[in-house]
Enzyme design. Sequence first.
Site, PDB file in Angstrom:
ATOM      1  N   ASP A 448       5.766   9.139 131.009  1.00  0.00           N
ATOM      2  CA  ASP A 448       5.089  10.415 130.841  1.00  0.00           C
ATOM      3  C   ASP A 448       5.145  10.784 129.363  1.00  0.00           C
ATOM      4  OD1 ASP A 448       3.943  12.918 131.516  1.00  0.00           O
ATOM      5  OD2 ASP A 448       5.925  13.832 131.527  1.00  0.00           O
ATOM      6  N   LYS A 613     -11.593  28.762 113.445  1.00  0.00           N
ATOM      7  CA  LYS A 613     -10.689  27.619 113.247  1.00  0.00           C
ATOM      8  C   LYS A 613     -11.024  26.570 114.306  1.00  0.00           C
ATOM      9  CE  LYS A 613      -6.897  29.608 115.996  1.00  0.00           C
ATOM     10  NZ  LYS A 613      -5.536  30.166 115.977  1.00  0.00           N
TER      11      LYS A 613
END
Length: 1247
Positions: A448, A613
């Site tokens: 993971d 942004k």
Amino acid sequence: MSRRRADSQGSLGPDDEVMPYSDDETDDELDVTSEEEPEQPPGAPQPPAETRPSEMGWKVKANDRAYHQLPEFQKKVFLCVKKSRYSGNAIRTYKYNALTFLPLNLFEQLKRAANCYFLALLILQVIPDISTLPWYTTLIPLVVVLGITAIKDLVDDLARHRMDKEINNRKCDVLSGGSFQESKWRHIQVGDVIRLRKNDFVPADVLLLSSSNPNSLCYVETAELDGETNLKFKMGLRVTDERLQEERQLAEFDALIECEEPNNRLDKFTGTMLWKGERYPLELDNMLLRGCKVRNTEVCHGLVIFAGADTKIMRNGGKTRFKRTKIDELMNYMVYTIFLLLILISAGLAIGHSYWYDDIGSKAWYLYDGKNQDASLRGFLSFWGYIIILNTMVPISLYVSVEVIRLGQSKFINWDLQMYFAEKDTPAKARTTTLNEQLGQIQYIFSDKTGTLTQNVMQFKKCTIAGRSYGDPTTAEGVSLDRGRPVDWSWNRLADKKFPFMDHLLVANVRSKKDKEANEFFKLLSLCHTVMVEHKDGDLVYQAASPDEGALVTAARNFGYVFLSRTQDTISIREMEQENTYEMLALLDFNSDRKRMSIILRFPDGRIRLYCKGADTVIYERLSPNSRYKESTQTALDVFANETLRTLCLCYKDISTDEYEAWSRRHKEAQVALVDRDGALDRVYEQIENNLLLIGATAIEDKLQDGVPETIAKLAKADIKIWVLTGDKKETAENIGYSCSLLTDDMHIHYGEDVNDKLRIRQATRRNVPQTFRHGKKKPEEPFFPEPGKNALIITGGWLNEILYEKKKKRRRLRLRRLGRRPPPSNPQDGQPQNEWEKEMRQIDFVDMACECEAVICCRVTPKQKANVVSLVKKYKKAVTLSIGDGANDVNMIKTADIGVGISGQEGMQAVMSSDYAFAQFRYLQRLLLVHGRWSYIRMCKFLRFFFFKNFAFTLVHFWYSFFNGYSSQVAFEDMFITLYNLCYSSLPILLVGLLDQDVNDRLSLKFPKLYLPGQQGLLFNYKNFFISLFHGIFVSLIIFFIPYGAFLQTMGQDGEAPSDYQSFAVVTASSLIFVVNLQISLDTSYWTFVSCFAVLGSIAIYFGIMFDIHSAGIHVLLPSVFTFTGAASNALRQPYLWLTIILTVGVSLLPVICIQFLHKTIYPSVGDKVQRNRKKYEMELEQDEKKKPSAFQRGGRSRRSAYAFSHSRGYADLIASGRSIRRRPTGRAGNQDTIREAPRREAENI
């Protein structure tokens, strides 16, 4: 190196941003396309989607336990016994109780073939006509083995009982009799209304009704589910929020909930609430799932929908699989081989006895035993007699010795201080004792990402403003330093004192207000976001939609631009001790296609400005031709990306009032569009987000756990392939791949589209092969990547389903159910599988392609897909796999792999509870595999090889002796020697080798990862080694029998008596055997300790001590029928001639072995032999390396790639604009506390 993905809105392929679900999930999760819908006659009534039986088969009545016991909700359990389909809330992971332990455990143990075999032997030994050995020779070892295994199983199960009891006895408030009563979790039932307080765990899957927060918001931490400590928010329905605040109102609540059946989908819930004649839709945002923890919410109330085994966290666990090592499987096959040999040898000797009795035995008067049995019957009885005598070829002590060794190796892992994480007081833990040697054979690791490779902690590291880069250690005057000191934030009373930053120049520029671009840069960061804020004990606590946003707002806060509060249409910030409030005109939220967010603000002086942004790839396309700093910022972005930092470009645009008003009208029209509202909004956003002026860019570090790149590099040298399976976005997963050195710049990366094309071409080629040749023996397929160089695979869950036909198979099954007939055969050109064989070949092709790559990253994959990928590699590569994760979404993968490792130390313990091994940091994996795993494998292989050898050498002496006793089932040794040979005389030295032996020490094991390769290839224990042990045992048994036989044939003792009696012969052969096996294990021991030396000498001493005792006259007087060798040992061993015979026998047995080992290590030395030979030199090198300052880990070369990972899901713009989570600013500002609402980070990562 970055590559444009297929348009997720078109038809080129699946959406990379969507997390699909695999074929095993509920069928109602799939949206059926128009061509798949069954034809309906015009005007036919269409059942509403929400009332379909498959979706809405679960009914819950609030405050009515009797309702759920109605006959319609009963299910048959056994014969006519029925029980409610609604599970209770108690969970059970234990296997036994007080009544079932003894019978069930014995039944499980007797399922092992060897135990059944020894039980059958015991029964045979009770029959007088067959028995050749006393019954206790089998009973004692069998009872010991069964007893030790039963005690181990009992200890394990008691631990499970304790854990279940602790969870089931947790307390919770349940509404009963009109008021809340404290109750245990196990007593909670579906339909109960419960009350939870701050920091309580959620006991079941609960529908949120109301909370102490405005609009019934509830904040939860999902560490138990996905290992993340980020807060997510849940929200109650408006109607329940308004009407269910008081205890009396909750007691009168009688709604009926109709929803989906229990399933394992963590990201979806659909249902309706029928209350007072009205229907209200329910979704996942209204649900609190079991395992979550209530945070920042004083009190909340909920209705239990799923309890116990029906909850999503329990459904996600997958099946508990019984795991066995490859050596276990091989050992079983070898035991079967020995059984076969035993039967063949016994049959041959029985036939020999029949012929011997016919020719000699029946005619010799002195051999008459008073039994009138013919030769055939005697041969039949002789067969069973030899089965008993030769049973020590498979001694029962083998299994108990293996268990003891595994237990000891597990303890060594638990006691390893170098795998102890002091920061969280977390030691390594071997949660199973049966898989240790498998750790030395791992070929594939499936990991993971979040919480396993990374800490899920973002830090603002560097930035570029107006073409100048900041972030490296620098003085306030601008002088660069090799090592700096962190900035002192004491000048800013609202700063986060834990924020680390080394560049004093940027702080000085911002504080002096001389650098206008720097001030504008941090003002943008403090205003352009969707973060929520809370004032807590005089401090500011930010909750963001992603960790990146939180890091950016915290950076602005430390530089003097502090975000204070927000309302529905204003944002307040403190700019260098001056507080200003800005009117928010529009918030253009982030999504995965836009990859940017903007905010339009009206400044206190009346100016209107847009701040934006976003990812550099989308920002640069929208910059004004007059924008400055493009080239210098681009260069800085390259440097940041090379350092594997996550980059974000910042820009702004001044807007005139007329331009804004015209755009605002179009924006309002798009907001109320009935068709394609999201598309309309995106088009309107495009009209205003242009001609932007670039300010600079930020660089955020997604902090890896310590030592991750080094660990991955070391495991790669051991030829272990690492695949990352994550629910995260593709860009984020790819960026982490570079950070941890899994991906390098010399790799050619292949995405889902490429993979699908290559597999389709291979499939088309195969379809063109004539049918008759398809299933026959064929030449190996050509590689998928014939060109030289390294390859890597990055594939999303959507493409994974597309490639493996999961989605197509599911749709066909759904159509079959709807139409009630089989679908027509698929067109060979449509890309669908024509049959199961073709589907299987497609899976094999995918696995082959992935295994050709140096690195594989699967992103946006579900827990079930993670397990499926592991299963495919296990199935088609026959490889030993290891899965490592830290959340409930990794449990299925952990259970599926051969070895499951859980990352502990976090609050989420689901992965640890399902794992075989647990520790706190990913870096400990290299020590677990390269040190403990390799040692365990070497020790177990050496133990098994020697164990088989010593028992063949012991047992086959009876075989040679049978040629001289008329095949009459007579034993060559005394009975007590046979009983104690494996228990006392030869067990301790080999047991210590299995526990303590090591070819090289732990530091050299880590320095030379290539030492791991023999385990992967299974070189140290296989059928070849087994037959070598067999022939070695045959050779030694020949020497041990025939040299004493020759010496006894025509001899005379010193006293004039011939020492050629049977008892003296038995003593000499037994003594020779004990010397040979103990000296042989001495030759095989690589790591000598005082204990090893004591064990070898002690075993020989024990043998002589016991032998003289049981051959004494005193013990013969006590039990004359058992101890018949009175004085045999003392009589035989006082003859120097017999001692010479023993020495000759031992020398001839060991000399060939010594010669072969010498030649092998000289002419064909292994990697381990070479390291052993130069051990001192390498240890000195290690000491010198430790004295030197370690060099920084080298990042990859320069490359251009977007490291943008601004948010994992849509932000909070809708929530902010709606004002539901915010108390409106009262007239006349009272204080910050009234203007502040909190909202958590709500990420889709891993769910």
